[in-house]
Scaffold this motif. Sequence first.
Motif, PDB file in Angstrom:
ATOM      1  N   THR A   3      74.208 -54.460  32.908  1.00 38.24           N
ATOM      2  CA  THR A   3      73.974 -55.341  34.037  1.00 38.24           C
ATOM      3  C   THR A   3      73.716 -54.521  35.285  1.00 38.24           C
ATOM      4  O   THR A   3      74.234 -53.418  35.445  1.00 38.24           O
ATOM      5  CB  THR A   3      75.182 -56.261  34.269  1.00 38.24           C
ATOM      6  OG1 THR A   3      76.336 -55.445  34.497  1.00 38.24           O
ATOM      7  CG2 THR A   3      75.420 -57.164  33.064  1.00 38.24           C
ATOM      8  N   ILE A   4      72.915 -55.068  36.157  1.00 35.89           N
ATOM      9  CA  ILE A   4      72.571 -54.405  37.408  1.00 35.89           C
ATOM     10  C   ILE A   4      73.465 -54.969  38.500  1.00 35.89           C
ATOM     11  O   ILE A   4      73.603 -56.184  38.640  1.00 35.89           O
ATOM     12  CB  ILE A   4      71.085 -54.631  37.748  1.00 35.89           C
ATOM     13  CG1 ILE A   4      70.211 -54.038  36.652  1.00 35.89           C
ATOM     14  CG2 ILE A   4      70.751 -54.027  39.101  1.00 35.89           C
ATOM     15  CD1 ILE A   4      68.749 -54.359  36.805  1.00 35.89           C
ATOM     16  N   ASP A   5      74.074 -54.092  39.276  1.00 33.65           N
ATOM     17  CA  ASP A   5      74.953 -54.510  40.360  1.00 33.65           C
ATOM     18  C   ASP A   5      74.101 -54.756  41.611  1.00 33.65           C
ATOM     19  O   ASP A   5      73.846 -53.852  42.398  1.00 33.65           O
ATOM     20  CB  ASP A   5      76.015 -53.444  40.608  1.00 33.65           C
ATOM     21  CG  ASP A   5      77.090 -53.895  41.575  1.00 33.65           C
ATOM     22  OD1 ASP A   5      77.049 -55.069  42.004  1.00 33.65           O
ATOM     23  OD2 ASP A   5      77.969 -53.070  41.887  1.00 33.65           O
ATOM     24  N   TYR A   6      73.662 -56.010  41.764  1.00 37.64           N
ATOM     25  CA  TYR A   6      72.781 -56.354  42.873  1.00 37.64           C
ATOM     26  C   TYR A   6      73.478 -56.246  44.226  1.00 37.64           C
ATOM     27  O   TYR A   6      72.844 -55.915  45.231  1.00 37.64           O
ATOM     28  CB  TYR A   6      72.218 -57.760  42.686  1.00 37.64           C
ATOM     29  CG  TYR A   6      71.239 -57.846  41.543  1.00 37.64           C
ATOM     30  CD1 TYR A   6      69.971 -57.294  41.653  1.00 37.64           C
ATOM     31  CD2 TYR A   6      71.582 -58.464  40.347  1.00 37.64           C
ATOM     32  CE1 TYR A   6      69.070 -57.346  40.607  1.00 37.64           C
ATOM     33  CE2 TYR A   6      70.694 -58.529  39.286  1.00 37.64           C
ATOM     34  CZ  TYR A   6      69.438 -57.973  39.426  1.00 37.64           C
ATOM     35  OH  TYR A   6      68.554 -58.023  38.385  1.00 37.64           O
ATOM     36  N   MET A   7      74.760 -56.509  44.278  1.00 35.78           N
ATOM     37  CA  MET A   7      75.482 -56.400  45.550  1.00 35.78           C
ATOM     38  C   MET A   7      75.502 -54.951  46.033  1.00 35.78           C
ATOM     39  O   MET A   7      75.331 -54.685  47.219  1.00 35.78           O
ATOM     40  CB  MET A   7      76.910 -56.937  45.403  1.00 35.78           C
ATOM     41  CG  MET A   7      76.979 -58.435  45.207  1.00 35.78           C
ATOM     42  SD  MET A   7      76.151 -59.368  46.536  1.00 35.78           S
ATOM     43  CE  MET A   7      77.162 -58.948  47.929  1.00 35.78           C
TER      44      MET A   7
END
Length: 76
Positions: free
Chosen positions: A37-41
């Motif tokens: 998963t990509i940590d968008y925050m």
Amino acid sequence: MQVDVFSKMMFGDNAKQKTEKEEVQEEEVSPANEEETIDYMYIMNQIGSIMNSLDQIKPALKELAPMVSAIKKKIM
């Protein structure tokens, strides 16, 4: 496992060994690791930090612009 003289000079004795280890690790990647998963925050916080830094640098760039123009005119 023959290492040429250039590689040995530039990267040391372990250059060939490291690349072989990396190849083995790449082959061992499982499908579960590909779906990370990509940590968008985190990304958005980093972009915000970069934008704040640019806002702080902008006045200095405005002061430097006339000096750069003057130097450019002298050269041309």
